[in-house]
Design a protein around this motif. Sequence first.
Motif, short mmCIF file in Angstrom:
data_model
loop_
_atom_site.label_atom_id
_atom_site.label_comp_id
_atom_site.label_asym_id
_atom_site.label_seq_id
_atom_site.Cartn_x
_atom_site.Cartn_y
_atom_site.Cartn_z
N LEU A 62 72.72 -22.76 -23.60
CA LEU A 62 71.20 -22.14 -23.35
C LEU A 62 70.27 -23.05 -23.78
O LEU A 62 69.29 -23.35 -23.22
CB LEU A 62 71.23 -20.78 -23.95
CG LEU A 62 70.08 -19.98 -23.53
CD1 LEU A 62 69.57 -19.84 -22.01
CD2 LEU A 62 69.70 -18.55 -24.13
N GLU A 63 70.31 -23.62 -25.10
CA GLU A 63 69.14 -24.47 -25.83
C GLU A 63 69.23 -25.75 -25.00
O GLU A 63 68.07 -26.29 -24.92
CB GLU A 63 69.71 -24.74 -27.19
CG GLU A 63 69.43 -23.59 -28.11
CD GLU A 63 69.86 -23.78 -29.36
OE1 GLU A 63 69.88 -25.01 -30.04
OE2 GLU A 63 69.77 -22.94 -30.31
N LEU A 64 70.23 -26.24 -24.41
CA LEU A 64 70.24 -27.57 -23.75
C LEU A 64 69.46 -27.37 -22.59
O LEU A 64 68.74 -28.23 -22.21
CB LEU A 64 71.66 -27.91 -23.56
CG LEU A 64 71.93 -29.32 -22.83
CD1 LEU A 64 71.17 -30.45 -23.33
CD2 LEU A 64 73.15 -29.61 -22.49
N HIS A 65 69.81 -26.23 -21.87
CA HIS A 65 69.20 -25.81 -20.51
C HIS A 65 67.92 -25.86 -20.47
O HIS A 65 66.78 -26.22 -19.89
CB HIS A 65 69.59 -24.39 -19.94
CG HIS A 65 69.34 -24.43 -18.69
ND1 HIS A 65 69.54 -25.02 -17.37
CD2 HIS A 65 68.42 -23.39 -18.26
CE1 HIS A 65 68.97 -24.64 -16.50
NE2 HIS A 65 68.34 -23.41 -16.76
N GLN A 66 67.24 -24.93 -21.86
CA GLN A 66 65.83 -24.63 -22.00
C GLN A 66 65.30 -26.20 -22.28
O GLN A 66 64.19 -26.50 -22.02
CB GLN A 66 65.75 -23.91 -23.23
CG GLN A 66 65.84 -22.35 -22.66
CD GLN A 66 65.96 -21.49 -23.86
OE1 GLN A 66 65.76 -21.93 -25.17
NE2 GLN A 66 66.06 -20.09 -23.65
#
Length: 145
Positions: free
Chosen positions: A117-121
Amino acid sequence: MTIRRPRDLESERAALRAAADRLLAGTPLRSTSGKLTASELLRESALRRDVAYGDHKDLVEEFQARVKAQRCTPSAMQELADEVAALKKRLAAVTEELAKERTVTAALRRITAELDLELHQAREELEQSGNVARLPTPRRQVSRR
Protein backbone atom coordinates in the motif's frame (compact mmCIF):
# COMPACT_ATOMS: atom_id res chain seq x y z
CA MET A 1 -35.42 -74.52 7.59
CA THR A 2 -31.71 -74.21 8.28
CA ILE A 3 -29.70 -77.12 9.52
CA ARG A 4 -27.25 -76.32 12.31
CA ARG A 5 -23.90 -77.94 12.25
CA PRO A 6 -22.78 -79.51 15.48
CA ARG A 7 -20.19 -77.42 17.31
CA ASP A 8 -16.64 -78.62 17.44
CA LEU A 9 -15.70 -78.09 21.09
CA GLU A 10 -12.08 -79.09 20.56
CA SER A 11 -11.52 -76.51 17.80
CA GLU A 12 -13.15 -73.86 20.02
CA ARG A 13 -10.81 -74.79 22.88
CA ALA A 14 -7.85 -74.73 20.49
CA ALA A 15 -8.92 -71.27 19.27
CA LEU A 16 -9.09 -69.98 22.85
CA ARG A 17 -5.70 -71.44 23.75
CA ALA A 18 -4.06 -70.03 20.61
CA ALA A 19 -5.64 -66.62 21.24
CA ALA A 20 -4.40 -66.62 24.83
CA ASP A 21 -0.89 -67.53 23.71
CA ARG A 22 -0.86 -64.76 21.08
CA LEU A 23 -2.10 -62.15 23.53
CA LEU A 24 0.41 -63.14 26.19
CA ALA A 25 3.20 -63.12 23.62
CA GLY A 26 2.15 -59.66 22.44
CA THR A 27 1.36 -60.74 18.88
CA PRO A 28 -2.42 -60.48 18.51
CA LEU A 29 -4.08 -60.93 15.13
CA ARG A 30 -7.55 -59.50 15.77
CA SER A 31 -7.17 -57.48 18.94
CA THR A 32 -6.60 -53.80 18.30
CA SER A 33 -5.35 -52.90 21.76
CA GLY A 34 -3.57 -56.09 22.79
CA LYS A 35 -4.85 -55.65 26.35
CA LEU A 36 -4.82 -58.76 28.49
CA THR A 37 -8.54 -58.92 29.24
CA ALA A 38 -11.21 -61.54 28.77
CA SER A 39 -12.95 -59.33 26.22
CA GLU A 40 -9.78 -59.12 24.14
CA LEU A 41 -9.36 -62.89 24.48
CA LEU A 42 -12.82 -63.40 23.00
CA ARG A 43 -12.14 -60.91 20.22
CA GLU A 44 -8.83 -62.62 19.46
CA SER A 45 -10.39 -66.10 19.44
CA ALA A 46 -13.41 -64.95 17.35
CA LEU A 47 -15.75 -66.84 19.70
CA ARG A 48 -18.98 -65.47 21.10
CA ARG A 49 -19.14 -64.65 24.78
CA ASP A 50 -21.88 -67.19 25.50
CA VAL A 51 -19.86 -69.95 23.85
CA ALA A 52 -16.67 -69.12 25.76
CA TYR A 53 -18.31 -68.69 29.15
CA GLY A 54 -20.79 -71.52 28.61
CA ASP A 55 -18.52 -74.39 27.60
CA HIS A 56 -14.98 -73.06 28.05
CA LYS A 57 -15.09 -70.96 31.18
CA ASP A 58 -12.13 -72.90 32.53
CA LEU A 59 -9.94 -71.65 29.67
CA VAL A 60 -11.02 -68.04 30.23
CA GLU A 61 -10.17 -68.37 33.92
CA GLU A 62 -6.86 -70.03 33.04
CA PHE A 63 -6.04 -67.07 30.79
CA GLN A 64 -6.88 -64.63 33.57
CA ALA A 65 -4.64 -66.57 35.96
CA ARG A 66 -1.78 -66.51 33.45
CA VAL A 67 -2.22 -62.76 33.09
CA LYS A 68 -2.01 -62.30 36.86
CA ALA A 69 1.06 -64.52 36.99
CA GLN A 70 2.74 -62.57 34.21
CA ARG A 71 2.08 -59.21 35.96
CA CYS A 72 3.35 -57.17 33.07
CA THR A 73 2.46 -55.94 29.64
CA PRO A 74 3.89 -58.02 26.78
CA SER A 75 7.09 -56.49 25.43
CA ALA A 76 5.64 -55.95 21.95
CA MET A 77 2.69 -54.05 23.41
CA GLN A 78 5.00 -52.06 25.70
CA GLU A 79 7.14 -51.07 22.71
CA LEU A 80 4.02 -49.93 20.85
CA ALA A 81 2.81 -47.98 23.88
CA ASP A 82 6.21 -46.30 24.19
CA GLU A 83 6.20 -45.45 20.48
CA VAL A 84 2.70 -44.00 20.74
CA ALA A 85 3.76 -41.86 23.71
CA ALA A 86 6.82 -40.59 21.82
CA LEU A 87 4.72 -39.81 18.75
CA LYS A 88 2.15 -37.94 20.85
CA LYS A 89 4.94 -35.87 22.40
CA ARG A 90 6.41 -35.14 18.96
CA LEU A 91 2.97 -34.24 17.60
CA ALA A 92 2.44 -31.78 20.45
CA ALA A 93 5.81 -30.14 19.73
CA VAL A 94 5.12 -29.91 16.00
CA THR A 95 1.63 -28.52 16.66
CA GLU A 96 3.11 -25.83 18.91
CA GLU A 97 5.74 -24.99 16.29
CA LEU A 98 3.06 -24.78 13.60
CA ALA A 99 1.02 -22.38 15.71
CA LYS A 100 4.08 -20.13 16.11
CA GLU A 101 4.79 -20.26 12.36
CA ARG A 102 1.17 -19.36 11.61
CA THR A 103 1.48 -16.32 13.89
CA VAL A 104 4.67 -15.21 12.13
CA THR A 105 3.10 -15.80 8.72
CA ALA A 106 0.05 -13.70 9.61
CA ALA A 107 2.31 -10.85 10.77
CA LEU A 108 4.39 -11.07 7.58
CA ARG A 109 1.22 -10.95 5.46
CA ARG A 110 0.08 -7.79 7.26
CA ILE A 111 3.50 -6.17 6.83
CA THR A 112 3.57 -7.10 3.13
CA ALA A 113 0.12 -5.62 2.60
CA GLU A 114 1.13 -2.39 4.36
CA LEU A 115 4.35 -2.08 2.35
CA ASP A 116 2.48 -2.73 -0.88
CA LEU A 117 0.00 0.00 0.00
CA GLU A 118 2.82 2.44 0.87
CA LEU A 119 4.60 1.67 -2.42
CA HIS A 120 1.41 2.21 -4.38
CA GLN A 121 0.80 5.54 -2.60
CA ALA A 122 4.40 6.66 -3.16
CA ARG A 123 4.14 5.93 -6.90
CA GLU A 124 0.88 7.88 -7.14
CA GLU A 125 2.47 10.85 -5.36
CA LEU A 126 5.42 10.79 -7.75
CA GLU A 127 3.15 10.73 -10.78
CA GLN A 128 1.06 13.61 -9.44
CA SER A 129 4.03 15.82 -8.60
CA GLY A 130 5.14 15.80 -12.23
CA ASN A 131 8.54 17.43 -11.64
CA VAL A 132 10.46 14.23 -11.11
CA ALA A 133 12.34 13.03 -14.15
CA ARG A 134 12.59 9.35 -14.71
CA LEU A 135 16.14 8.07 -15.16
CA PRO A 136 16.83 5.52 -17.83
CA THR A 137 17.25 2.05 -16.49
CA PRO A 138 20.66 0.49 -17.05
CA ARG A 139 20.74 -2.08 -19.77
CA ARG A 140 21.83 -5.55 -19.04
CA GLN A 141 24.87 -6.72 -20.81
CA VAL A 142 24.41 -10.00 -22.56
CA SER A 143 27.38 -12.23 -21.98
CA ARG A 144 28.78 -13.86 -25.08
CA ARG A 145 29.95 -17.38 -24.83
